[in-house]
Design a protein around this motif. Structure first.
Motif, PDB file in Angstrom:
ATOM      1  N   GLY A 181     -15.641   6.372 -20.645  1.00  0.00           N
ATOM      2  CA  GLY A 181     -14.223   6.015 -20.639  1.00  0.00           C
ATOM      3  C   GLY A 181     -13.942   4.616 -20.125  1.00  0.00           C
ATOM      4  N   ASN A 228      -5.510   2.149   1.083  1.00  0.00           N
ATOM      5  CA  ASN A 228      -5.267   3.388   0.338  1.00  0.00           C
ATOM      6  C   ASN A 228      -3.889   3.397  -0.309  1.00  0.00           C
ATOM      7  OD1 ASN A 228      -7.802   4.394   0.941  1.00  0.00           O
ATOM      8  ND2 ASN A 228      -7.093   5.477   2.761  1.00  0.00           N
ATOM      9  N   GLY A 286      -4.034   1.107  -5.763  1.00  0.00           N
ATOM     10  CA  GLY A 286      -3.625   1.541  -7.096  1.00  0.00           C
ATOM     11  C   GLY A 286      -2.683   0.571  -7.791  1.00  0.00           C
ATOM     12  N   ASP A 309      -7.137   0.194 -11.605  1.00  0.00           N
ATOM     13  CA  ASP A 309      -7.166   1.529 -12.207  1.00  0.00           C
ATOM     14  C   ASP A 309      -8.360   2.234 -11.559  1.00  0.00           C
ATOM     15  OD1 ASP A 309      -7.746   3.765 -13.797  1.00  0.00           O
ATOM     16  OD2 ASP A 309      -6.931   2.802 -15.592  1.00  0.00           O
ATOM     17  N   VAL A 310      -8.095   2.973 -10.518  1.00  0.00           N
ATOM     18  CA  VAL A 310      -9.153   3.557  -9.690  1.00  0.00           C
ATOM     19  C   VAL A 310     -10.039   4.493 -10.511  1.00  0.00           C
ATOM     20  CG1 VAL A 310      -9.639   4.993  -7.668  1.00  0.00           C
ATOM     21  CG2 VAL A 310      -7.822   3.276  -7.571  1.00  0.00           C
ATOM     22  N   ASP A 311      -9.453   5.303 -11.380  1.00  0.00           N
ATOM     23  CA  ASP A 311     -10.243   6.223 -12.201  1.00  0.00           C
ATOM     24  C   ASP A 311     -11.229   5.455 -13.082  1.00  0.00           C
ATOM     25  OD1 ASP A 311     -10.787   8.957 -13.357  1.00  0.00           O
ATOM     26  OD2 ASP A 311     -10.124   7.889 -15.167  1.00  0.00           O
ATOM     27  N   ARG A 312     -10.744   4.423 -13.767  1.00  0.00           N
ATOM     28  CA  ARG A 312     -11.655   3.643 -14.627  1.00  0.00           C
ATOM     29  C   ARG A 312     -12.714   2.927 -13.807  1.00  0.00           C
ATOM     30  NH1 ARG A 312      -8.048   0.943 -19.380  1.00  0.00           N
ATOM     31  NH2 ARG A 312      -8.360   2.612 -20.879  1.00  0.00           N
ATOM     32  N   TYR A 313     -12.351   2.455 -12.620  1.00  0.00           N
ATOM     33  CA  TYR A 313     -13.327   1.777 -11.780  1.00  0.00           C
ATOM     34  C   TYR A 313     -14.427   2.754 -11.344  1.00  0.00           C
ATOM     35  CZ  TYR A 313     -15.497  -0.863  -8.039  1.00  0.00           C
ATOM     36  OH  TYR A 313     -16.424  -1.502  -7.242  1.00  0.00           O
ATOM     37  N   LEU A 314     -14.052   3.964 -10.979  1.00  0.00           N
ATOM     38  CA  LEU A 314     -15.054   4.961 -10.587  1.00  0.00           C
ATOM     39  C   LEU A 314     -15.949   5.334 -11.768  1.00  0.00           C
ATOM     40  CD1 LEU A 314     -12.927   7.216  -8.220  1.00  0.00           C
ATOM     41  CD2 LEU A 314     -14.671   5.512  -7.589  1.00  0.00           C
ATOM     42  N   ARG A 315     -15.370   5.378 -12.961  1.00  0.00           N
ATOM     43  CA  ARG A 315     -16.170   5.641 -14.164  1.00  0.00           C
ATOM     44  C   ARG A 315     -17.169   4.497 -14.391  1.00  0.00           C
ATOM     45  NH1 ARG A 315     -14.041   9.405 -17.861  1.00  0.00           N
ATOM     46  NH2 ARG A 315     -12.203  10.450 -17.037  1.00  0.00           N
ATOM     47  N   TYR A 316     -16.691   3.269 -14.187  1.00  0.00           N
ATOM     48  CA  TYR A 316     -17.554   2.098 -14.315  1.00  0.00           C
ATOM     49  C   TYR A 316     -18.714   2.184 -13.315  1.00  0.00           C
ATOM     50  CZ  TYR A 316     -19.053  -2.732 -13.544  1.00  0.00           C
ATOM     51  OH  TYR A 316     -19.801  -3.851 -13.360  1.00  0.00           O
TER      52      TYR A 316
END
Length: 167
Positions: free
Chosen positions: A27, A129, A133, A137-144
């Motif tokens: 993603g 914290n 945001g 984009d925290v979700d995309r960064y974690l996916r990366y």
């Protein structure tokens, strides 16, 4: 625009294309790739001489950004040799020299990068914290990060600070 990668020192010839596939599967926006047999003609010297198998890599530019982010506007940078996101003070030129913007950014985009680096380097846990945001984009960064870890990709933001873009 496309880029031709010669895959020098890569016996399988598929590593780069496979890596972008892993990012997309996770993603994470990543360039599309294809393969091309390249032939060279130099009048009087070479006639359709095989130059090798190359990987065609989509350029990360406004067209790429529009496809993944619905807009090609904003600050796109391709830092070179910077590990982490150092805070370099309040002068834009210091950032421009290291972050290497792909276009001339507006004042709002410049200030956003300065504010982001200040947050990353100086915010306490509560502020970080509460605010991260707004910049990431925290979700995309974690996916990366997960894709980088899966591939042991150190030639990136999380490694030696090479071969990555920030948008």
């Amino acid at each position: 625009m496309i880029n031709l990668a010669n895959n020098l020192g890569e016996p399988s010839q598929v590593r780069e294309s496979l890596a972008y596939t892993v990012f997309r599967a996770a993603g994470v926006p990543a360039p599309r790739t294809a393969f091309a047999e390249v032939y060279l003609t130099v009048p009087g010297k070479h006639e359709r001489e095989f130059a090798g198998l190359y990987t065609l890599i989509e350029q990360v530019d406004k067209t790429f950004l529009k496809r993944y982010f619905s807009s090609g506007s904003g600050l796109l940078v391709k830092p070179e040799g910077i590990q982490n996101l150092p805070y370099l003070g309040t002068e834009w030129q210091t950032y421009a020299d290291l972050y290497l913007p792909k276009d001339e950014p507006d004042e709002k985009s410049k200030q956003r990068l300065l504010d982001f680096t200040r947050l990353v380097n100086f915010a306490d846990d509560a502020e970080f914290n509460r605010s991260i945001g707004q910049f990431l984009d925290v979700d995309r960064y974690l996916r990366y990060l997960a894709a980088c870890a899966y591939m042991v990709n150190i030639d990136s933001f999380v490694g030696i600070g090479h071969n990555y873009y920030l948008y």
